[in-house]
Design an enzyme around this catalytic site. Structure first.
Site, PDB file in Angstrom:
ATOM      1  CB  SER A  16      48.115  34.872  38.560  1.00 10.51           C
ATOM      2  OG  SER A  16      46.892  33.995  38.874  1.00 10.51           O
ATOM      3  N   PRO A  17      48.553  38.598  38.343  1.00  4.53           N
ATOM      4  CG  PRO A  17      47.896  40.758  38.464  1.00  4.53           C
ATOM      5  CD  PRO A  17      47.515  39.267  38.065  1.00  4.53           C
ATOM      6  CG  LEU A  18      49.201  41.136  42.919  1.00  7.20           C
ATOM      7  CD1 LEU A  18      47.871  41.527  43.760  1.00  7.20           C
ATOM      8  CD2 LEU A  18      50.303  42.084  43.267  1.00  7.20           C
ATOM      9  N   GLY A  19      51.199  36.709  41.680  1.00  8.49           N
ATOM     10  CA  GLY A  19      51.709  35.346  41.995  1.00  8.49           C
ATOM     11  C   GLY A  19      50.688  34.734  42.944  1.00  8.49           C
ATOM     12  NE  ARG A  20      48.414  30.281  40.019  1.00 14.58           N
ATOM     13  CZ  ARG A  20      47.557  30.589  39.227  1.00 14.58           C
ATOM     14  NH1 ARG A  20      46.191  30.600  39.710  1.00 14.58           N
ATOM     15  NH2 ARG A  20      47.466  29.943  37.945  1.00 14.58           N
ATOM     16  N   GLY A  21      48.521  35.914  44.757  1.00 14.74           N
ATOM     17  CA  GLY A  21      48.619  36.467  46.272  1.00 14.74           C
ATOM     18  C   GLY A  21      49.897  36.508  46.980  1.00 14.74           C
ATOM     19  CG  PHE A  22      53.897  33.475  47.243  1.00 18.03           C
ATOM     20  CD1 PHE A  22      53.583  32.564  48.040  1.00 18.03           C
ATOM     21  CD2 PHE A  22      55.312  34.056  47.235  1.00 18.03           C
ATOM     22  CE1 PHE A  22      54.772  32.109  48.947  1.00 18.03           C
ATOM     23  CE2 PHE A  22      56.245  33.657  47.935  1.00 18.03           C
ATOM     24  CZ  PHE A  22      55.935  32.380  48.922  1.00 18.03           C
TER      25      PHE A  22
ATOM     26  CE1 TYR B 135      38.296  31.254  35.847  1.00 12.06           C
ATOM     27  CE2 TYR B 135      37.511  33.172  35.987  1.00 12.06           C
ATOM     28  CZ  TYR B 135      38.494  32.054  35.631  1.00 12.06           C
ATOM     29  OH  TYR B 135      39.548  32.499  35.047  1.00 12.06           O
TER      30      TYR B 135
ATOM     31  CG  HIS C 140      39.634  29.508  30.207  1.00 12.96           C
ATOM     32  ND1 HIS C 140      38.714  29.331  31.134  1.00 12.96           N
ATOM     33  CD2 HIS C 140      40.519  30.261  30.839  1.00 12.96           C
ATOM     34  CE1 HIS C 140      39.324  29.808  32.405  1.00 12.96           C
ATOM     35  NE2 HIS C 140      40.432  30.216  32.197  1.00 12.96           N
TER      36      HIS C 140
END
Length: 324
Positions: free
Chosen positions: A199-205, A55, A121
């Site tokens: 990404s539990p928020l769908g990468r913010g989507f 990262y 990873h």
């Protein structure tokens, strides 16, 4: 915040993903605000702080190291190794020498003498036993406390676990990414491996904050993802609109509803939503104690069925190393 167990490792029920502070989602953020966000997370009972050596090509580990320098005992520190960036996308390495090299470099950047949870990873399937033998050596030396694996198949998890206990699997899991549910999650539960959804928020989507691809910075990696591509984007936006209606009934945001759905997947599930701002952090943390009834879950599943999601998770250059 309540706590949960990843194998034998106790952590807050929700962690903090730090990738976006230095990597992938547009121009780097404000380091002062990112550090304040990590500090606020600890105040709210978040203990699992997640980073990786790739990262920001090491910058994120250095940032996290600065943030936790005077509060190391409050943190369950997780980092990762194994992805190698190439001109064509990415490849993986899992040879023993590289495992040790990456660990030593991460310890230096983080400014610590040990990592609490060290993930492979991405899996190098040709040498899992070699990789995990090297990781077991790091545990024996006290440089790592617990071991995890990321984006792995059920077979790879079993092979790794046969060498040294796997404490956690980190894989994408959300309302629009459910690939681990049929075989991988049951394998983890059979073996006593905790699950850490990224990404539990769908990468913010799924928060509803992204209403157009043009909302994203020019250097945001999401512009290259199939689900954000023309045609797919609008179809996926319809899912968010359905969630928005359910969320309004409960007096919460669509993101909180989507995150609570993941939290309710089991007491061995510790999602790590990522943010670089305190405002969004506090919104996410509130979802950790949001109660959903069986009827709520049923309605959410109906509003956001997996079959409605348009597009693959990754382009082929990245997808080929996931789920191996």
């Amino acid at each position: 915040m309540p706590t949960r167990k990843l194998g034998e490792l106790e952590v807050g029920a929700q962690g903090l993903g730090c990738m976006g502070m230095s990597h992938a989602y547009g121009v780097r953020g404000n380091d002062d605000e990112s550090i304040a966000t990590i500090h606020r997370a600890l105040e709210l009972g978040v203990t699992l702080i997640d980073t990786a050596n790739v990262y920001g090509r090491g910058a994120n580990e250095e940032l996290v190291g600065r943030a936790i320098a005077d509060r190391r005992d409050q943190v369950v520190l997780a980092t990762k190794f194994g992805i190698v960036f190439t001109e064509g996308g990415q490849s993986v390495r899992g040879d023993a020498a590289y495992v040790r090299q990456c660990c030593e470099e991460s310890l230096r950047r983080l400014g610590v003498d040990h990592v609490d949870l060290y993930y492979q990873h991405r899996v190098d399937p040709e040498r899992i036993e070699e990789t995990w033998g090297a990781l077991a050596d790091l545990v024996a030396e006290g440089k790592v406390r617990y071991l995890g694996i990321s984006e792995a198949s059920a077979e790879s998890i079993r092979r790794a676990h046969a060498v040294h206990p796997v404490t956690a699997l980190q894989s994408e899991w959300s309302l629009w990414t459910r690939g681990i549910e049929d075989e991988i999650a049951p394998t983890c539960r059979e073996l006593g491996v905790g699950i850490v959804p990224f990404s539990p928020l769908g990468r913010g989507f799924l928060t509803g904050a992204v209403t157009s691809v043009q909302d994203l910075p020019a250097d945001d990696m999401r512009r290259s993802l199939p689900r954000f591509a023309e045609g797919n984007f609008d179809r996926n936006l319809a899912i968010v609109e359905s969630l928005r209606k359910l969320a309004a009934e409960k007096g919460v945001t669509p993101g909180q509803l989507a995150l609570a759905w993941v939290q309710h997947k089991g007491s061995d599930v510790v999602p790590i939503p990522g943010t670089k701002r305190r405002t969004y952090l506090e919104e996410n943390v509130a979802a950790a104690t949001l109660e959903l009834s069986a009827e709520d879950i049923e309605r959410i599943d109906a509003a956001a069925p997996a079959s409605a999601v348009a597009g693959e998770r990754y382009p082929e250059s990245i997808a080929r190393n996931a789920g191996r």
